[in-house]
Design a protein around this motif. Structure first.
Motif, PDB file in Angstrom:
ATOM      1  N   UNK A  42       0.791  -1.236   0.000  1.00 12.21           N
ATOM      2  CA  UNK A  42       0.000   0.000   0.000  1.00 12.21           C
ATOM      3  C   UNK A  42       0.824   1.287   0.000  1.00 12.21           C
ATOM      4  N   UNK A  43       2.150   1.195   0.006  1.00 11.38           N
ATOM      5  CA  UNK A  43       2.957   2.415   0.108  1.00 11.38           C
ATOM      6  C   UNK A  43       2.976   3.238  -1.173  1.00 11.38           C
ATOM      7  N   UNK A  44       2.389   2.715  -2.237  1.00  8.40           N
ATOM      8  CA  UNK A  44       2.258   3.533  -3.437  1.00  8.40           C
ATOM      9  C   UNK A  44       1.252   4.658  -3.271  1.00  8.40           C
ATOM     10  N   UNK A  45       0.350   4.522  -2.287  1.00  8.04           N
ATOM     11  CA  UNK A  45      -0.697   5.539  -2.099  1.00  8.04           C
ATOM     12  C   UNK A  45      -0.769   6.092  -0.686  1.00  8.04           C
ATOM     13  N   UNK A  46      -0.011   5.499   0.237  1.00 12.40           N
ATOM     14  CA  UNK A  46      -0.022   5.968   1.614  1.00 12.40           C
ATOM     15  C   UNK A  46       1.403   6.023   2.147  1.00 12.40           C
ATOM     16  N   UNK A  47       1.645   6.961   3.045  1.00  9.26           N
ATOM     17  CA  UNK A  47       2.954   7.108   3.664  1.00  9.26           C
ATOM     18  C   UNK A  47       2.929   6.426   5.034  1.00  9.26           C
ATOM     19  N   UNK A  48       3.724   5.381   5.190  1.00  3.29           N
ATOM     20  CA  UNK A  48       3.718   4.605   6.421  1.00  3.29           C
ATOM     21  C   UNK A  48       4.881   5.009   7.326  1.00  3.29           C
ATOM     22  N   UNK A  49       4.544   5.358   8.555  1.00  2.00           N
ATOM     23  CA  UNK A  49       5.513   5.636   9.599  1.00  2.00           C
ATOM     24  C   UNK A  49       5.429   4.466  10.578  1.00  2.00           C
ATOM     25  N   UNK A  50       6.512   3.701  10.694  1.00  2.00           N
ATOM     26  CA  UNK A  50       6.468   2.452  11.461  1.00  2.00           C
ATOM     27  C   UNK A  50       7.633   2.421  12.454  1.00  2.00           C
ATOM     28  N   UNK A  51       7.399   2.740  13.722  1.00  2.00           N
ATOM     29  CA  UNK A  51       8.479   2.721  14.714  1.00  2.00           C
ATOM     30  C   UNK A  51       8.764   1.301  15.223  1.00  2.00           C
ATOM     31  N   UNK A  52       9.995   1.110  15.710  1.00  2.00           N
ATOM     32  CA  UNK A  52      10.319   0.011  16.623  1.00  2.00           C
ATOM     33  C   UNK A  52      10.159   0.566  18.032  1.00  2.00           C
ATOM     34  N   UNK A  53       9.262  -0.014  18.818  1.00  2.00           N
ATOM     35  CA  UNK A  53       9.076   0.480  20.179  1.00  2.00           C
ATOM     36  C   UNK A  53      10.334   0.251  21.018  1.00  2.00           C
ATOM     37  N   UNK A  54      10.433   0.979  22.103  1.00  2.30           N
ATOM     38  CA  UNK A  54      11.591   0.842  22.996  1.00  2.30           C
ATOM     39  C   UNK A  54      11.843  -0.619  23.367  1.00  2.30           C
ATOM     40  N   UNK A  55      13.096  -1.058  23.170  1.00  2.00           N
ATOM     41  CA  UNK A  55      13.471  -2.420  23.534  1.00  2.00           C
ATOM     42  C   UNK A  55      13.172  -3.459  22.474  1.00  2.00           C
ATOM     43  N   UNK A  56      12.633  -3.035  21.327  1.00  2.00           N
ATOM     44  CA  UNK A  56      12.280  -3.963  20.255  1.00  2.00           C
ATOM     45  C   UNK A  56      12.954  -3.538  18.954  1.00  2.00           C
ATOM     46  N   UNK A  57      13.234  -4.514  18.102  1.00  2.00           N
ATOM     47  CA  UNK A  57      13.885  -4.202  16.839  1.00  2.00           C
ATOM     48  C   UNK A  57      15.215  -3.511  17.086  1.00  2.00           C
ATOM     49  N   UNK A  58      15.385  -2.338  16.502  1.00  2.00           N
ATOM     50  CA  UNK A  58      16.647  -1.605  16.633  1.00  2.00           C
ATOM     51  C   UNK A  58      16.581  -0.467  17.652  1.00  2.00           C
ATOM     52  N   UNK A  59      15.473  -0.371  18.383  1.00  2.00           N
ATOM     53  CA  UNK A  59      15.347   0.663  19.421  1.00  2.00           C
ATOM     54  C   UNK A  59      15.755   0.089  20.779  1.00  2.00           C
TER      55      UNK A  59
END
Length: 260
Positions: A42-59
């Motif tokens: 869906x990013x062709x029509x919407x701008x997605x802001x996707x965080x890694x919450x504290x302590x998860x992924x690279x945060x």
């Protein structure tokens, strides 16, 4: 991967696509990769802001419990850094708790609300005790006991399915401290029925057909609180409908976002 520092904590996030902004908050104990299928489709029509919450992924984790209001304030800090005044706010499971916390923090920033496989009621005392026991076990033994107990509830195919393998890999990127802090933060979350009852904006509630953690009656409870809310059941999915049945979930999400 981009970084914004909020209250001294560097938070990583993705900013992908063009169009109306959509903030997506991931489930426990995953990371922003959980929304890859939505971003790709869906990013062709919407701008997605996707965080890694504290302590998860690279945060990295912060100090004390990761309360849902803390995740909400972190997300608002990212929106501020990007000069985004309003966005559709969506969350899965714990991300749904955080989305409701963000609505409480600043409802004027919420252009629309997506609540997937989540609930608006707080933990009872037994639930809080289970979270504390799980937090202590993770700190002592790592993620293995959590994976063994949690994964069968998250996806229909369980640990040995392809989605199960993906989910397990995401869980293993989380720090012990991050997992424990989030468990303790979820135990502290307030009842959100009041804030949903006051919200008059467009709302989509989604639940997996086989979700035993936050089943259909929990989804109906939320949908009934918001005037005009849309309720969608995703066949063949349990608690992570957006990952288990991405095409069906994407169709529902696309229809909702396109209607705004």
């Amino acid at each position: 991967m981009l970084t914004v520092t909020v209250d001294g904590i560097p938070l990583h996030y993705r900013d992908v696509g063009q169009g109306p902004p959509v903030l997506l908050l991931h489930a426990f104990p995953l990371n922003g990769d959980a929304f890859d299928a939505q971003v790709r489709a869906l990013s062709g029509r919407f701008r997605f802001i996707v965080p890694d919450h504290r302590g998860f992924g690279e945060s990295v984790p912060g100090e004390g419990p990761t309360e849902m209001s803390r995740i909400a304030k972190d997300a608002l800090g990212i929106l501020d850094a990007l000069n985004i005044d309003r966005a559709v706010v969506g969350g899965v499971s714990m991300g749904g708790y955080a989305a409701m916390a963000l609505l409480r923090e600043d409802a004027g920033r919420v252009a629309g609300l997506v609540l997937a496989d989540t609930q608006c009621t707080p933990d009872d005392e037994a639930g809080k005790a289970r979270r504390e026991a799980s937090a202590k076990e993770v700190l002592e033994r790592g993620a293995d006991p959590l994976i063994e107990s949690l994964l069968p509830k998250l996806v229909v195919g369980g640990r040995q399915s392809s989605v199960g393998h993906q989910v397990e890999a995401m869980i293993r990127t989380a720090s012990r401290a991050g997992i424990a802090a989030a468990l303790r933060g979820m135990a502290l979350r307030p009842d959100s029925k009041d804030i949903l009852a006051r919200y008059a904006g467009p709302t989509l509630v989604v639940v997996g057909e086989h979700d035993v953690t936050t089943p259909l009656e929990k989804a109906k409870q939320m949908a009934d609180l918001v005037s005009g809310a849309r309720l969608e059941v995703i066949p063949g999915a349990a608690h992570l409908a957006n990952q288990e049945q991405p095409e069906k979930f994407n169709a529902v999400l696309d229809a909702f976002l396109s209607s705004l």
